[in-house]
Design a protein around this motif. Structure first.
Motif, PDB file in Angstrom:
ATOM      1  N   LEU A  75       1.039   7.293  -0.040  1.00  0.00           N
ATOM      2  CA  LEU A  75       1.356   6.919   1.210  1.00  0.00           C
ATOM      3  C   LEU A  75       0.830   5.854   1.521  1.00  0.00           C
ATOM      4  O   LEU A  75       1.202   4.557   1.465  1.00  0.00           O
ATOM      5  CB  LEU A  75       2.340   7.446   2.303  1.00  0.00           C
ATOM      6  CG  LEU A  75       3.632   8.686   1.449  1.00  0.00           C
ATOM      7  CD1 LEU A  75       4.632   9.337   2.118  1.00  0.00           C
ATOM      8  CD2 LEU A  75       4.983   7.349   0.613  1.00  0.00           C
ATOM      9  N   LYS A  76      -0.535   6.359   1.812  1.00  0.00           N
ATOM     10  CA  LYS A  76      -1.296   5.241   3.118  1.00  0.00           C
ATOM     11  C   LYS A  76      -1.646   3.919   1.782  1.00  0.00           C
ATOM     12  O   LYS A  76      -1.790   3.088   1.441  1.00  0.00           O
ATOM     13  CB  LYS A  76      -2.467   5.621   2.585  1.00  0.00           C
ATOM     14  CG  LYS A  76      -3.156   4.888   3.863  1.00  0.00           C
ATOM     15  CD  LYS A  76      -4.427   6.035   4.481  1.00  0.00           C
ATOM     16  CE  LYS A  76      -5.041   7.218   3.627  1.00  0.00           C
ATOM     17  NZ  LYS A  76      -6.821   7.701   4.641  1.00  0.00           N
ATOM     18  N   GLU A  77      -2.253   4.444   0.523  1.00  0.00           N
ATOM     19  CA  GLU A  77      -2.313   4.066  -0.569  1.00  0.00           C
ATOM     20  C   GLU A  77      -1.058   2.795  -0.754  1.00  0.00           C
ATOM     21  O   GLU A  77      -1.328   1.707  -0.889  1.00  0.00           O
ATOM     22  CB  GLU A  77      -3.074   4.987  -1.539  1.00  0.00           C
ATOM     23  CG  GLU A  77      -4.391   5.109  -1.995  1.00  0.00           C
ATOM     24  CD  GLU A  77      -4.027   6.466  -3.124  1.00  0.00           C
ATOM     25  OE1 GLU A  77      -3.668   6.064  -3.800  1.00  0.00           O
ATOM     26  OE2 GLU A  77      -5.483   7.259  -3.321  1.00  0.00           O
ATOM     27  N   MET A  78       0.131   3.455  -1.144  1.00  0.00           N
ATOM     28  CA  MET A  78       0.912   2.796  -1.595  1.00  0.00           C
ATOM     29  C   MET A  78       1.467   2.087  -0.043  1.00  0.00           C
ATOM     30  O   MET A  78       1.447   0.572  -0.350  1.00  0.00           O
ATOM     31  CB  MET A  78       2.157   3.568  -1.773  1.00  0.00           C
ATOM     32  CG  MET A  78       2.358   4.330  -2.446  1.00  0.00           C
ATOM     33  SD  MET A  78       3.896   5.007  -3.084  1.00  0.00           S
ATOM     34  CE  MET A  78       5.206   4.218  -3.017  1.00  0.00           C
ATOM     35  N   ALA A  79       1.247   1.796   1.453  1.00  0.00           N
ATOM     36  CA  ALA A  79       1.332   0.871   2.134  1.00  0.00           C
ATOM     37  C   ALA A  79      -0.048  -0.209   1.975  1.00  0.00           C
ATOM     38  O   ALA A  79       0.662  -1.462   2.558  1.00  0.00           O
ATOM     39  CB  ALA A  79       1.724   2.120   3.549  1.00  0.00           C
ATOM     40  N   LEU A  80      -0.969   0.761   1.945  1.00  0.00           N
ATOM     41  CA  LEU A  80      -2.129  -0.465   1.980  1.00  0.00           C
ATOM     42  C   LEU A  80      -1.435  -2.026   0.119  1.00  0.00           C
ATOM     43  O   LEU A  80      -2.038  -2.876   0.757  1.00  0.00           O
ATOM     44  CB  LEU A  80      -3.865   0.160   1.764  1.00  0.00           C
ATOM     45  CG  LEU A  80      -3.197   0.548   2.955  1.00  0.00           C
ATOM     46  CD1 LEU A  80      -4.685   1.640   3.312  1.00  0.00           C
ATOM     47  CD2 LEU A  80      -3.234  -0.545   4.421  1.00  0.00           C
ATOM     48  N   ARG A  81      -0.845  -1.152  -0.401  1.00  0.00           N
ATOM     49  CA  ARG A  81      -1.054  -1.735  -1.432  1.00  0.00           C
ATOM     50  C   ARG A  81       0.136  -3.197  -0.871  1.00  0.00           C
ATOM     51  O   ARG A  81       0.493  -4.160  -1.458  1.00  0.00           O
ATOM     52  CB  ARG A  81      -0.152  -1.157  -2.656  1.00  0.00           C
ATOM     53  CG  ARG A  81      -1.003  -1.702  -4.218  1.00  0.00           C
ATOM     54  CD  ARG A  81      -0.151  -0.965  -5.337  1.00  0.00           C
ATOM     55  NE  ARG A  81      -0.293   0.078  -4.882  1.00  0.00           N
ATOM     56  CZ  ARG A  81      -0.025   1.196  -5.473  1.00  0.00           C
ATOM     57  NH1 ARG A  81       0.252   1.366  -6.249  1.00  0.00           N
ATOM     58  NH2 ARG A  81       0.271   2.692  -4.646  1.00  0.00           N
ATOM     59  N   ALA A  82       1.006  -1.917  -0.422  1.00  0.00           N
ATOM     60  CA  ALA A  82       2.600  -3.195  -0.137  1.00  0.00           C
ATOM     61  C   ALA A  82       2.215  -4.557   0.906  1.00  0.00           C
ATOM     62  O   ALA A  82       1.999  -5.515   0.873  1.00  0.00           O
ATOM     63  CB  ALA A  82       3.483  -2.485   0.435  1.00  0.00           C
ATOM     64  N   LYS A  83       1.080  -3.839   1.575  1.00  0.00           N
ATOM     65  CA  LYS A  83       0.306  -5.575   2.529  1.00  0.00           C
ATOM     66  C   LYS A  83      -0.464  -6.140   1.601  1.00  0.00           C
ATOM     67  O   LYS A  83       0.443  -7.259   1.597  1.00  0.00           O
ATOM     68  CB  LYS A  83      -0.691  -4.287   3.704  1.00  0.00           C
ATOM     69  CG  LYS A  83      -1.269  -5.971   4.679  1.00  0.00           C
ATOM     70  CD  LYS A  83      -1.012  -5.793   5.898  1.00  0.00           C
ATOM     71  CE  LYS A  83      -1.367  -7.197   6.080  1.00  0.00           C
ATOM     72  NZ  LYS A  83      -1.813  -6.978   7.783  1.00  0.00           N
ATOM     73  N   LYS A  84      -1.047  -6.035   0.764  1.00  0.00           N
ATOM     74  CA  LYS A  84      -1.054  -7.027  -0.138  1.00  0.00           C
ATOM     75  C   LYS A  84      -0.773  -7.543  -0.987  1.00  0.00           C
ATOM     76  O   LYS A  84      -0.611  -8.876  -0.772  1.00  0.00           O
ATOM     77  CB  LYS A  84      -2.722  -6.580  -0.824  1.00  0.00           C
ATOM     78  CG  LYS A  84      -4.017  -5.341  -0.592  1.00  0.00           C
ATOM     79  CD  LYS A  84      -4.660  -5.461  -1.672  1.00  0.00           C
ATOM     80  CE  LYS A  84      -5.956  -4.936  -0.252  1.00  0.00           C
ATOM     81  NZ  LYS A  84      -6.928  -3.189  -1.477  1.00  0.00           N
ATOM     82  N   GLU A  85       0.324  -7.183  -1.899  1.00  0.00           N
ATOM     83  CA  GLU A  85       1.206  -7.522  -2.230  1.00  0.00           C
ATOM     84  C   GLU A  85       2.425  -8.565  -1.493  1.00  0.00           C
ATOM     85  O   GLU A  85       2.373  -9.838  -1.662  1.00  0.00           O
ATOM     86  CB  GLU A  85       2.136  -6.331  -2.908  1.00  0.00           C
ATOM     87  CG  GLU A  85       2.083  -5.745  -4.336  1.00  0.00           C
ATOM     88  CD  GLU A  85       2.256  -4.991  -5.000  1.00  0.00           C
ATOM     89  OE1 GLU A  85       3.695  -4.836  -3.996  1.00  0.00           O
ATOM     90  OE2 GLU A  85       1.704  -4.234  -5.432  1.00  0.00           O
ATOM     91  N   ALA A  86       3.087  -8.378   0.000  1.00  0.00           N
ATOM     92  CA  ALA A  86       2.856  -8.624   0.975  1.00  0.00           C
ATOM     93  C   ALA A  86       2.353 -10.340   1.211  1.00  0.00           C
ATOM     94  O   ALA A  86       2.885 -11.689   1.022  1.00  0.00           O
ATOM     95  CB  ALA A  86       3.319  -7.818   2.135  1.00  0.00           C
ATOM     96  N   LEU A  87       0.740 -10.385   0.867  1.00  0.00           N
ATOM     97  CA  LEU A  87       0.194 -11.159   1.335  1.00  0.00           C
ATOM     98  C   LEU A  87       0.326 -12.618   0.464  1.00  0.00           C
ATOM     99  O   LEU A  87       0.002 -13.908   0.806  1.00  0.00           O
ATOM    100  CB  LEU A  87      -1.415 -10.732   2.154  1.00  0.00           C
ATOM    101  CG  LEU A  87      -0.705 -10.027   3.380  1.00  0.00           C
ATOM    102  CD1 LEU A  87      -2.537  -9.741   3.445  1.00  0.00           C
ATOM    103  CD2 LEU A  87      -0.475 -11.195   4.785  1.00  0.00           C
ATOM    104  N   SER A  88      -0.019 -11.861  -0.825  1.00  0.00           N
ATOM    105  CA  SER A  88       0.241 -12.832  -2.030  1.00  0.00           C
ATOM    106  C   SER A  88       0.837 -12.653  -2.552  1.00  0.00           C
ATOM    107  O   SER A  88       0.852 -13.061  -3.951  1.00  0.00           O
ATOM    108  CB  SER A  88      -0.862 -12.315  -3.030  1.00  0.00           C
ATOM    109  OG  SER A  88      -0.329 -10.967  -3.215  1.00  0.00           O
TER     110      SER A  88
END
Length: 79
Positions: A17-30
């Motif tokens: 879930l931590k990995e998914m959350a950090l990936r979601a942040k990157k995707e939201a920014l881009s």
């Protein structure tokens, strides 16, 4: 925490879930304009999940390391 199946499950799930959350942040920014709403909604959901898991760990006397959610702060890393 012991190395029971349940504790291993919680640690693995928390890390995923931590990995998914950090990936979601990157995707939201881009995200493009068209995809931004969805990406931000996903990020908000991940923020709530990580936050809830950390609060519940605290309520049950568990260290966040035991559930794989160390080194992530929803209020700093997922906004």
């Amino acid at each position: 925490m012991s190395s029971s199946t349940e504790s291993l499950y919680l640690r693995d799930l928390g890390g995923l879930l931590k990995e998914m959350a950090l990936r979601a942040k990157k995707e939201a920014l881009s995200a493009s304009e068209a995809d931004r709403g969805f990406a931000l909604g996903r990020l908000m959901a991940m923020h709530e999940v990580i936050s809830l898991m950390q609060q519940q760990a605290d309520a049950f006397g568990l260290d966040v390391k035991d559930i794989g959610l160390e080194e992530i702060s929803p209020e700093q890393d997922l906004v």
